[in-house]
Design an enzyme around this catalytic site. Structure first.
Site, PDB file in Angstrom:
ATOM      1  N   ASP A 188       0.823  -1.216   0.000  1.00  0.00           N
ATOM      2  CA  ASP A 188       0.000   0.000   0.000  1.00  0.00           C
ATOM      3  C   ASP A 188       0.857   1.266   0.000  1.00  0.00           C
ATOM      4  OD1 ASP A 188      -2.392  -1.243  -0.111  1.00  0.00           O
ATOM      5  OD2 ASP A 188      -3.017  -0.824   1.947  1.00  0.00           O
ATOM      6  N   ASP A 341      -7.025  -7.416  13.858  1.00  0.00           N
ATOM      7  CA  ASP A 341      -6.594  -8.745  14.268  1.00  0.00           C
ATOM      8  C   ASP A 341      -7.410  -9.250  15.451  1.00  0.00           C
ATOM      9  OD1 ASP A 341      -5.572  -6.810  15.947  1.00  0.00           O
ATOM     10  OD2 ASP A 341      -3.473  -7.252  15.512  1.00  0.00           O
TER      11      ASP A 341
END
Length: 585
Positions: A188, A341
């Site tokens: 990214d 996460d």
């Protein structure tokens, strides 16, 4: 010395107003201190007040001092003291809850190795480990003899100039058949030069026969979660059974897959196998030593305890192997918080999936050595966890797919105690309530709350880090400073305030293990004061210095020793004399 004199003078002012010993109430002359000129103190007033330069007395306004004193006494008795007493007892009650949870975690972690024996990795050529798992093809239990499962290795990165070669090279060096593993680099980066460098590195490993895929997006929507979610949509991923996630600074050993994947192959209800983090720069600064102590406790105690008792813990976002079918069942990656996460782990846990922590498998990574980067990392972790608690609390309580005990563990121990109370109580009790109690004589914090409980909790932390016992005082003081920022982040997450979804990638400096000299404090380079200073921490330091000086001059205990040390720590951190100041670039 001038600064000490000023603080002592302020303490003398406070002594007159707060009337700690009640002595000023009987004085024939009550002094109202306002700036103007010297005024010799009454003989009954303590010596520090003689340092006051340029103050008026109440004689300038007859009766004003008596009226203000009466108003303060009334407000203190009616509101200030009761409020502080309530805050004190609330903090003490929460501290007792923290202690109980710490004892539970310590006991469970000590028994963890024995309980882990129920999960056997076994050779990859073997069938399911448990009889009840035989034939459970949909969950991944059965597999043809000699077959290696197809594994996807995801490496999300963003402008990682210093470390991209380390992670890609380590992933391509994993001891696994080349036709049974795909290394997927999710870049990214917004810097075109870095993107070109990462792409060239991927092409280099592809030319060596490695199955490397370089993937980019035209936006950063969802940040890391968005990149991982996009990465799962490619056609070639459909052939994979398991997915491994490594952050850009993580360097797995070649045998990482052979030591983790078999647990998933032979135990079909396990969704996640989490490895332990190891650090390449733990001795670089005092700050990195303290980080290692905190993270060692997290892995050795919190993760071990969660794995061995309820087969649940928070995914650490990296160095873990997931069963892809469990990710799909849980709803995939979500970007609703900055802890994608933990979000995935909670949703998978509520579906009944089990997690396994294997502490003997270690993956090298880098600790933040830049103080500003560390603050931002802690803000993201703390704020995201609190915000996730807000979003999933009701879902946990109403869930029908897991046992009541697992729901209680998730809601109370995992979230409420460790993600809320553990962040708020240290700052509120040790940096607010106790310092204020030296100014308000009606409020006394009992000795068991000031000494016994924190000492016991500290010993429970220290016993798992025996090699770092001599750093415990520094760890306590520094963690109290960080609890100031974690407290702010907790309330931002719970209340969903402005920066709740703030995401700043933690700065990485590369192979810090090459730096031989360990430093405790580093003098910042010549920059403007505003660039290197954190005003909020300096203000807290001033407040603590004032409380400590007041306690030294007028108190009957020794709280000032701790308060002075804590004030100095706030001042050191607030002025930037901690960690590094910039990157290597």
């Amino acid at each position: 010395m001038a600064g000490a004199a000023a603080v002592a003078s302020l303490a003398a002012v406070a002594a007159g107003w707060l009337d700690l010993h009640g002595s000023t109430a009987t004085k024939t002359t009550t002094t109202l201190l306002l700036p103007r000129r010297w005024w010799p103190p009454p003989s009954s007033v303590a010596e520090p007040s003689s340092l006051l330069l340029g103050w008026w007395t109440a004689a300038s306004w007859p009766g004003a001092a008596e009226a203000l004193r009466a108003a303060w006494d009334a407000a203190r008795a009616a509101a200030v003291a009761p409020a502080l007493a309530a805050a004190s007892w609330a903090c003490l009650a929460l501290s007792a809850m923290l202690l109980a949870d710490a004892v539970f975690l310590a006991a469970a972690s000590l028994l963890a190795p024995r309980r882990r024996r129920r999960y056997r990795p076994g050779p990859l050529a073997a069938g399911p480990a448990n009889e009840e798992d035989v034939g459970d093809e949909e969950a991944g239990g059965g597999r043809a003899a000699g077959a290696y499962p197809m594994v996807l290795v995801q490496i999300p990165m963003y402008n990682e100039r210093e470390v991209y070669k380390l992670s890609i090279g380590a992933a391509c060096g994993l001891a696994w058949p080349s036709d049974r593993v795909i290394v997927q680099v999710l870049d990214d980066s917004t810097d075109p030069t870095i993107k070109d460098l990462v792409e060239l590195e991927c092409m280099f490993w592809a030319s060596k026969g490695k199955n490397v895929k370089y993937e980019v997006r035209d936006n950063r929507r969802g940040y890391k979660a968005g990149a991982l979610k996009q990465g799962m949509l490619y056609d070639y991923v459909q052939q994979c059974d398991f997915v491994v996630v490594f952050d850009a600074d993580f360097q797995p050993e070649p045998d990482f897959l052979t030591r983790t994947v078999p647990y998933l192959v032979h135990n079909p209800r396990i969704a996640l196998v989490q490895a332990r983090w190891e650090f390449v720069n733990p001795n670089e600064f005092l700050m990195t030593r303290i980080q290692r102590m905190t993270l060692d406790y997290h892995f050795k105690v919190e993760q071990e305890a969660g794995s061995s008792t309820f087969a649940f813990f928070g995914f650490n976002g990296t160095a873990g192997v997931w069963r892809i079918s469990s990710i799909k069942e849980a709803g995939g990656w979500e970007d609703r918080t900055t802890v994608e996460d933990m979000d995935l782990a909670v949703r998978a846990g509520l579906k009944g999936w089990k997690f396994l922590y294997v502490g003997d498998v270690k993956v090298k990574s880098e600790l933040p050595s830049n103080l500003k980067a560390y603050r931002r990392q802690q803000h993201r972790w703390t704020c995201g966890a609190a915000n996730l608690f807000r979003k999933t609390g009701a879902e946990i309580i109403l869930n029908k797919e897991v046992s009541l005990w697992r729901k209680l563990y998730l809601f109370y121990s995992f979230f409420f105690i460790r993600k809320i109370v553990a962040h708020v109580v240290p700052f509120m009790l040790y940096c607010v309530v106790i310092p204020l109690s030296v100014l308000i004589p009606e409020v006394t914090v009992p000795i068991w709350g000031v000494v016994y409980i924190p000492t016991t909790i500290t010993l429970l932390y220290a016993v798992r880090n025996p090699s770092s016992l001599h750093f415990i005082p520094f760890w306590i003081l520094f963690e109290n400073v960080m609890s100031f920022h974690r407290t702010k982040a907790t309330f931002i997450g719970l209340l969903e305030l402005g920066s709740v979804n703030e995401w700043v990638v933690t700065e990485k400096l590369g192979n810090s293990s090459c730096k031989p000299v360990m430093q405790v404090l580093e003098k910042p380079p010549c920059r403007s004061c505003w660039d290197r200073c954190t005003i909020s921490e300096i203000l807290v330091a001033i407040f603590l210095f004032f409380c400590a000086t007041y306690n030294l001059v007028y108190g009957g205990d020794f709280y000032f020793v701790y308060i002075y040390l804590q004030a100095i720590t706030f001042l050191i951190v607030g002025t930037g004399f901690c960690g590094t100041s910039g990157s290597n670039s």
